[in-house]
Scaffold this active site. Structure first.
Site, PDB file in Angstrom:
ATOM      1  N   ARG A  18       0.951  22.072  52.075  1.00  0.00           N
ATOM      2  CA  ARG A  18       1.010  21.975  50.611  1.00  0.00           C
ATOM      3  C   ARG A  18       2.307  21.280  50.177  1.00  0.00           C
ATOM      4  O   ARG A  18       3.404  21.790  50.431  1.00  0.00           O
ATOM      5  CB  ARG A  18       1.002  23.398  50.041  1.00  0.00           C
ATOM      6  N   HIS A 100      12.048  32.229  45.395  1.00  0.00           N
ATOM      7  CA  HIS A 100      11.297  30.980  45.330  1.00  0.00           C
ATOM      8  C   HIS A 100      11.861  30.014  46.369  1.00  0.00           C
ATOM      9  O   HIS A 100      13.078  29.967  46.578  1.00  0.00           O
ATOM     10  CB  HIS A 100      11.399  30.348  43.938  1.00  0.00           C
ATOM     11  N   ARG A 107      12.321  22.043  37.887  1.00  0.00           N
ATOM     12  CA  ARG A 107      10.995  21.412  37.964  1.00  0.00           C
ATOM     13  C   ARG A 107      10.340  21.360  36.573  1.00  0.00           C
ATOM     14  O   ARG A 107      11.039  21.355  35.563  1.00  0.00           O
ATOM     15  CB  ARG A 107      10.149  22.165  38.999  1.00  0.00           C
TER      16      ARG A 107
END
Ligand code: DQA
Length: 149
Positions: A18, A100, A107
């Site tokens: 991913r 995270h 972001r």
């Protein structure tokens, strides 16, 4: 040995494939091994889990609350909208460290909000998989109560 749940939300089993430019090339199995190894060194028995299902994640939070277990949690996308998960986490009796892999603050705008952060003991973000190692270290220090965490 103190048990710690390391809980991972949606899409995190796909680590390695991913968006590797964001999340790196290490797999979920690599993450599990890293957490177990860090736990061993810190005297923690680490139980690493992942789910794409909000209901299952909430059940795990209830289990942690009932068993007074510390939790390291990467809520993934649940971070940004799951009030149900936040309400479950508010019932925890032991430290909760939000982690995270990326730095959501750097972001997209929708990632800047964490509905979980307000019920967490603290948050560690942006250090890749090392975020989990730092979080486990924070849990160990909080449990030792030596004032360094
Ligand atoms: C993430 C960041 C979240 O915004 C995203 O939805 C994830 C992963 C991280 O670890 O960087 O799935 O929690």
């Amino acid at each position: 040995m103190t048990r710690v749940l390391v809980l991972n939300g949606p899409n995190l089993r796909r680590l390695g494939v991913r968006e590797p430019e964001v999340y790196g090339s290490a797999t979920f199995e690599d993450l599990t091994a890293l957490c177990r190894d860090a736990g061993r060194r810190l005297g923690l028995q680490v139980d690493v889990r992942q789910t794409d299902d909000e209901a299952e994640m909430i059940r795990w939070a209830h289990e942690a609350a009932d068993e007074r277990l510390p939790v390291v949690l990467n809520p993934a996308a649940f971070t940004h909208y799951s009030y149900a998960l936040r309400d479950a986490l508010a019932q925890l009796k032991a430290p909760l460290v939000e982690v995270h892999i990326s730095n959501p603050a750097a972001r997209e705008e929708f990632r800047h909000t964490s509905v979980v952060a307000g019920v967490a003991t603290g948050t560690i973000a942006g250090f890749g998989m090392t975020s989990y190692v730092l979080a486990l270290r924070a849990v160990a220090e909080l449990l030792a109560g030596d004032g360094t965490a």
